[in-house]
Design a protein around this motif. Structure first.
Motif, PDB file in Angstrom:
ATOM      1  N   SER A  17     -43.089  33.350  -8.677  1.00  0.00           N
ATOM      2  CA  SER A  17     -41.965  32.945  -7.825  1.00  0.00           C
ATOM      3  C   SER A  17     -42.531  31.954  -6.805  1.00  0.00           C
ATOM      4  CB  SER A  17     -41.399  34.181  -7.114  1.00  0.00           C
ATOM      5  OG  SER A  17     -40.917  33.862  -5.830  1.00  0.00           O
ATOM      6  N   ASN A  19     -41.425  31.336  -3.950  1.00  0.00           N
ATOM      7  CA  ASN A  19     -41.410  31.965  -2.616  1.00  0.00           C
ATOM      8  C   ASN A  19     -42.643  32.852  -2.430  1.00  0.00           C
ATOM      9  OD1 ASN A  19     -38.853  30.835  -2.060  1.00  0.00           O
ATOM     10  ND2 ASN A  19     -38.248  32.652  -0.914  1.00  0.00           N
ATOM     11  N   GLY A  45     -38.499  34.932 -10.849  1.00  0.00           N
ATOM     12  CA  GLY A  45     -37.702  34.220  -9.849  1.00  0.00           C
ATOM     13  C   GLY A  45     -36.818  35.211  -9.111  1.00  0.00           C
ATOM     14  N   ARG A  46     -36.843  35.145  -7.811  1.00  0.00           N
ATOM     15  CA  ARG A  46     -36.109  36.136  -7.021  1.00  0.00           C
ATOM     16  C   ARG A  46     -34.848  35.544  -6.428  1.00  0.00           C
ATOM     17  NH1 ARG A  46     -38.320  37.981  -2.647  1.00  0.00           N
ATOM     18  NH2 ARG A  46     -39.977  36.462  -2.425  1.00  0.00           N
ATOM     19  N   GLY A  47     -33.756  36.319  -6.534  1.00  0.00           N
ATOM     20  CA  GLY A  47     -32.504  35.943  -5.895  1.00  0.00           C
ATOM     21  C   GLY A  47     -32.265  36.832  -4.693  1.00  0.00           C
ATOM     22  N   LEU A  62     -36.666  24.315  -8.874  1.00  0.00           N
ATOM     23  CA  LEU A  62     -37.114  25.612  -8.337  1.00  0.00           C
ATOM     24  C   LEU A  62     -38.163  25.281  -7.297  1.00  0.00           C
ATOM     25  CD1 LEU A  62     -37.803  27.351 -11.779  1.00  0.00           C
ATOM     26  CD2 LEU A  62     -35.828  27.751 -10.301  1.00  0.00           C
ATOM     27  N   GLY A 116     -28.585  28.406  -5.301  1.00  0.00           N
ATOM     28  CA  GLY A 116     -28.757  29.555  -4.408  1.00  0.00           C
ATOM     29  C   GLY A 116     -29.959  29.336  -3.502  1.00  0.00           C
ATOM     30  N   ILE A 117     -29.953  30.042  -2.401  1.00  0.00           N
ATOM     31  CA  ILE A 117     -30.986  29.878  -1.365  1.00  0.00           C
ATOM     32  C   ILE A 117     -31.527  31.258  -1.000  1.00  0.00           C
ATOM     33  CG2 ILE A 117     -31.421  29.091   1.011  1.00  0.00           C
ATOM     34  CD1 ILE A 117     -28.882  27.299   0.700  1.00  0.00           C
ATOM     35  N   GLY A 134     -36.495  29.104  -0.083  1.00  0.00           N
ATOM     36  CA  GLY A 134     -36.485  29.006  -1.542  1.00  0.00           C
ATOM     37  C   GLY A 134     -35.155  28.469  -2.031  1.00  0.00           C
TER      38      GLY A 134
HETATM   39  C1  BTN Z   1     -29.671  33.569  -4.748  1.00  0.00           C
HETATM   40  O1  BTN Z   1     -29.675  34.715  -5.199  1.00  0.00           O
HETATM   41  O2  BTN Z   1     -28.631  32.924  -4.696  1.00  0.00           O
HETATM   42  C2  BTN Z   1     -30.939  32.950  -4.245  1.00  0.00           C
HETATM   43  C3  BTN Z   1     -31.681  32.269  -5.354  1.00  0.00           C
HETATM   44  C4  BTN Z   1     -32.960  31.616  -4.907  1.00  0.00           C
HETATM   45  C5  BTN Z   1     -33.789  31.158  -6.086  1.00  0.00           C
HETATM   46  C6  BTN Z   1     -34.962  30.323  -5.670  1.00  0.00           C
HETATM   47  S1  BTN Z   1     -35.759  29.568  -7.052  1.00  0.00           S
HETATM   48  C7  BTN Z   1     -37.089  29.070  -6.052  1.00  0.00           C
HETATM   49  C8  BTN Z   1     -37.354  30.194  -5.059  1.00  0.00           C
HETATM   50  N1  BTN Z   1     -38.292  31.142  -5.618  1.00  0.00           N
HETATM   51  C9  BTN Z   1     -37.726  32.327  -5.862  1.00  0.00           C
HETATM   52  O3  BTN Z   1     -38.299  33.307  -6.384  1.00  0.00           O
HETATM   53  N2  BTN Z   1     -36.433  32.307  -5.490  1.00  0.00           N
HETATM   54  C10 BTN Z   1     -36.069  31.026  -4.919  1.00  0.00           C
END
Ligand code: BTN
Length: 251
Positions: A17, A19, A45-47, A62, A116-117, A134
C-alpha cells in the motif's frame, strides 16, 4: 511556505500500500514535504473503514503524498480533506461535466465513485505534524471485480485511455494551488467551494440514520466536517462519517 508538492516522485511497481510505504519510510529517511510515492499495483490497497481498494495493475493512479501541515490546528483537519477533494474535483472536471464530491471525500462521476482519499494524520500536541494523503483515482480500468458498489473510471466515461502520469501531473498542479490556499488561510473560499460541489446538494433525497429512513436535503458541512442535512420538517441533522447512509434510488 510549504514545499512544492511533487518535486520528488518515488515510483514503485508492486507494493502493499503506498500509504503504508510512505508512513514507514518518511521517518526513516526524513522525507521532504511534498514527496509522492506512486505504485503500479498494490497487494493490500487500503480504503476507508478497513475496506480494500481495488485497482488493476498499471491502469490507475495510486499514490500517497506526504504533507507536513503543522500550521493546521487539529480541530481544522477536515480542511485538508476539503482541499484534496477540490484538487481532485478540478482534475476530473477537466474531462467530465458531472463530477461532485460525495461527503466526506469521495469523488463521484454521476452516481458512481471515480476516486477515493485516505488521509492518515500524525498529531503532535494540538497540531498535525504529518499527513499521508492517499489517493486512488480510477483512470483506465474497465471492469471492477471486488463488488465495490458503484465504481467507474475516466476510460469508461470517456471511451478513451489516458496517460496515468499526465493525469497525476494535473492533479499535482491543482494540489499545489489548493494547498497554498490552505496555508494562506483562505478558509472561507475553501469551505464555499467544497460545499458548492457536494453530491446531492440542495436536492431532497432519501437517507437512513439510526432512527430510520428520512428524506432530506444536504446543505453543507459544519466546522468539524459533520454533514448537515435538513429534513422535511426543517430540522438540521448533523452526522459524523458512517452515521448516515445515502439511499440510492433505482435508475
Ligand atoms: C476510499 O475508501 O475511498 C479511500 C481509497 C484510498 C485508496 C488509495 S490508493 C493509494 C493509497 N494507498 C492505499 O493503500 N490507499 C490509498
Amino acid at each position: 511556505m510549504p514545499s512544492t508538492i511533487g518535486n520528488e516522485i518515488i515510483k514503485l511497481q508492486t507494493i502493499e500500500s503506498t500509504n503504508n510505504y510512505a508512513t514507514a519510510k518518511m521517518y526513516a529517511e526524513n522525507w521532504q514535504e511534498g514527496t509522492i510515492v506512486q505504485a503500479e499495483y498494490q497487494t493490500w490497497g487500503r480504503g476507508q473503514v478497513g475496506n480494500r481498494w481495488e485497482s488493476e495493475a498499471g491502469k490507475n493512479l495510486l499514490c500517497s503524498i506526504l504533507l507536513k501541515p503543522s500550521f493546521l490546528p487539529i480541530q481544522n483537519q477536515f480542511l485538508l480533506s476539503k482541499v484534496v477533494s477540490l484538487a481532485l474535483w478540478q482534475t476530473l472536471s477537466g474531462e467530465l461535466n458531472d463530477v461532485t464530491i460525495k461527503w466526506p471525500n469521495d469523488l463521484y462521476a454521476g452516481n458512481r465513485k471515480i476516486a477515493g482519499i485516505l488521509i492518515e494524520n500524525a498529531v503532535m500536541g494540538t497540531k498535525i505534524e504529518s499527513s499521508i494523503v492517499g489517493i486512488g483515482l480510477n483512470i483506465n480500468q474497465e471492469i471492477f471485480l471486488s463488488g465495490a458498489p458503484n465504481p467507474i473510471s475516466l476510460a469508461i466515461k470517456k471511451k478513451q485511455y489516458y496517460d496515468v502520469d499526465a493525469v497525476r501531473n494535473q492533479l499535482v498542479d491543482f494540489m499545489n494551488e489548493w494547498y497554498a490556499r490552505l496555508f494562506n488561510g483562505q478558509t472561507k473560499y475553501i469551505d464555499n467551494q467544497y460545499a458548492e460541489k457536494l453530491y446531492r446538494r440542495n436536492e431532497f433525497k432519501p437517507y437512513r440514520d439510526q432512527d430510520g429512513e428520512f428524506t432530506g436535503m444536504i446543505k453543507g458541512v459544519n466546522a468539524i466536517g459533520q454533514l448537515q442535512i435538513v429534513d422535511r420538517s426543517g430540522k438540521i441533522r448533523q452526522y459524523h462519517f458512517k452515521e448516515v447512509e445515502f439511499i440510492y434510488e433505482q435508475p
